[in-house]
Scaffold this motif. Structure first.
Motif, PDB file in Angstrom:
ATOM      1  N   THR A   2      23.300 135.233  52.316  1.00 26.42           N
ATOM      2  CA  THR A   2      23.278 136.531  52.991  1.00 26.42           C
ATOM      3  C   THR A   2      21.920 136.765  53.658  1.00 26.42           C
ATOM      4  N   VAL A   3      21.912 137.669  54.614  1.00 31.07           N
ATOM      5  CA  VAL A   3      20.677 138.038  55.316  1.00 31.07           C
ATOM      6  C   VAL A   3      19.660 138.586  54.320  1.00 31.07           C
ATOM      7  N   ASP A   4      20.116 139.381  53.373  1.00 26.72           N
ATOM      8  CA  ASP A   4      19.222 139.965  52.374  1.00 26.72           C
ATOM      9  C   ASP A   4      18.504 138.880  51.567  1.00 26.72           C
ATOM     10  N   LYS A   5      19.219 137.841  51.190  1.00 26.51           N
ATOM     11  CA  LYS A   5      18.636 136.737  50.421  1.00 26.51           C
ATOM     12  C   LYS A   5      17.602 135.985  51.261  1.00 26.51           C
ATOM     13  N   VAL A   6      17.876 135.801  52.543  1.00 26.77           N
ATOM     14  CA  VAL A   6      16.928 135.124  53.436  1.00 26.77           C
ATOM     15  C   VAL A   6      15.656 135.955  53.568  1.00 26.77           C
ATOM     16  N   ILE A   7      15.796 137.260  53.756  1.00 28.02           N
ATOM     17  CA  ILE A   7      14.627 138.137  53.880  1.00 28.02           C
ATOM     18  C   ILE A   7      13.806 138.116  52.597  1.00 28.02           C
ATOM     19  N   GLU A   8      14.473 138.135  51.472  1.00 18.11           N
ATOM     20  CA  GLU A   8      13.786 138.070  50.181  1.00 18.11           C
ATOM     21  C   GLU A   8      12.980 136.766  50.058  1.00 18.11           C
ATOM     22  N   THR A   9      13.565 135.669  50.481  1.00 16.17           N
ATOM     23  CA  THR A   9      12.888 134.366  50.427  1.00 16.17           C
ATOM     24  C   THR A   9      11.700 134.327  51.382  1.00 16.17           C
ATOM     25  N   ILE A  10      11.869 134.848  52.586  1.00 11.39           N
ATOM     26  CA  ILE A  10      10.778 134.867  53.565  1.00 11.39           C
ATOM     27  C   ILE A  10       9.606 135.675  53.032  1.00 11.39           C
ATOM     28  N   LYS A  11       9.888 136.829  52.472  1.00 18.54           N
ATOM     29  CA  LYS A  11       8.816 137.683  51.953  1.00 18.54           C
ATOM     30  C   LYS A  11       8.106 137.040  50.766  1.00 18.54           C
ATOM     31  N   ALA A  12       8.815 136.232  49.990  1.00 17.20           N
ATOM     32  CA  ALA A  12       8.184 135.524  48.875  1.00 17.20           C
ATOM     33  C   ALA A  12       7.281 134.405  49.381  1.00 17.20           C
ATOM     34  N   VAL A  13       7.705 133.730  50.437  1.00 18.30           N
ATOM     35  CA  VAL A  13       6.922 132.627  50.998  1.00 18.30           C
ATOM     36  C   VAL A  13       5.728 133.153  51.790  1.00 18.30           C
ATOM     37  N   LYS A  14       5.931 134.181  52.566  1.00 16.03           N
ATOM     38  CA  LYS A  14       4.889 134.739  53.435  1.00 16.03           C
ATOM     39  C   LYS A  14       4.468 136.123  52.947  1.00 16.03           C
ATOM     40  N   CYS A  15       3.984 136.186  51.714  1.00 13.82           N
ATOM     41  CA  CYS A  15       3.667 137.485  51.106  1.00 13.82           C
ATOM     42  C   CYS A  15       2.463 138.164  51.760  1.00 13.82           C
ATOM     43  N   GLY A  16       1.585 137.427  52.423  1.00  7.46           N
ATOM     44  CA  GLY A  16       0.414 138.030  53.050  1.00  7.46           C
ATOM     45  C   GLY A  16       0.657 138.544  54.451  1.00  7.46           C
ATOM     46  N   TYR A  17       1.860 138.357  54.969  1.00  5.55           N
ATOM     47  CA  TYR A  17       2.173 138.749  56.338  1.00  5.55           C
ATOM     48  C   TYR A  17       2.824 140.127  56.338  1.00  5.55           C
ATOM     49  N   ASP A  18       2.493 140.892  57.345  1.00 13.37           N
ATOM     50  CA  ASP A  18       3.076 142.225  57.480  1.00 13.37           C
ATOM     51  C   ASP A  18       4.246 142.142  58.462  1.00 13.37           C
ATOM     52  N   ALA A  19       5.423 141.903  57.923  1.00 10.90           N
ATOM     53  CA  ALA A  19       6.620 141.789  58.751  1.00 10.90           C
ATOM     54  C   ALA A  19       7.692 142.711  58.208  1.00 10.90           C
ATOM     55  N   GLY A  20       8.248 143.524  59.088  1.00 13.57           N
ATOM     56  CA  GLY A  20       9.310 144.432  58.686  1.00 13.57           C
ATOM     57  C   GLY A  20      10.666 143.754  58.690  1.00 13.57           C
ATOM     58  N   ASP A  21      11.607 144.381  58.014  1.00 11.30           N
ATOM     59  CA  ASP A  21      12.960 143.839  57.937  1.00 11.30           C
ATOM     60  C   ASP A  21      13.587 143.684  59.320  1.00 11.30           C
ATOM     61  N   GLU A  22      13.326 144.629  60.220  1.00  8.41           N
ATOM     62  CA  GLU A  22      13.911 144.572  61.559  1.00  8.41           C
ATOM     63  C   GLU A  22      13.443 143.323  62.306  1.00  8.41           C
ATOM     64  N   GLN A  23      12.166 143.004  62.197  1.00 13.26           N
ATOM     65  CA  GLN A  23      11.624 141.819  62.847  1.00 13.26           C
ATOM     66  C   GLN A  23      12.215 140.544  62.234  1.00 13.26           C
TER      67      GLN A  23
END
Length: 127
Positions: A2-23
């Motif tokens: 799911t998209v939610d799982k992908v976003i969760e994984t991205i945020k775990a990998v790139k925790c220092g980046y300021d990226a919103g869900d929309e982006q």
């Protein structure tokens, strides 16, 4: 996946980046459309896949949306999004490495898809 799982994984990998869900949804949608247009199109079952997975990802209800890449290739969305975040952060070396990983996964997915899905009989090679 799911998209939610992908976003969760991205945020775990790139925790220092300021990226919103929309982006991040935009990056995921771009990768999904690349898969649909470059890999799925012209193979048997493409109309059903386009109907089920094609189109824009609705920002109001994107969390539960399923993506089309199958199990061994589902990291392709995270790989693309991470590379785009590196590009935005002007980290050229990381961007090139992440895009190389994405490209390799994309080619592997394409090879697998084309081996398992037959070409449509009415597909025209000539333009």
């Amino acid at each position: 996946m799911t998209v939610d799982k992908v976003i969760e994984t991205i945020k775990a990998v790139k925790c220092g980046y300021d990226a919103g869900d929309e982006q991040l949804v935009h990056f995921i949608e771009t990768a999904e459309n690349m898969i649909l247009s470059d890999i799925v199109s012209g193979r048997e079952g493409d109309a059903e896949m386009m109907e089920q997975y094609g189109g824009a990802i609705d920002l109001d209800s994107y969390r539960e949306r399923e993506l089309c890449a199958p199990k061994p290739f589902e990291d392709i969305y995270m790989q693309y999004a991470v590379s785009q975040l590196d590009l935005l952060a002007e980290e050229g070396e990381r961007y090139l490495n992440d895009m190389a990983v994405f490209r390799d996964t994309f080619i592997d997915l394409k090879r697998w898809w084309w081996q398992t899905k037959r070409q449509k009989s009415n597909y025209n090679y000539h333009y």
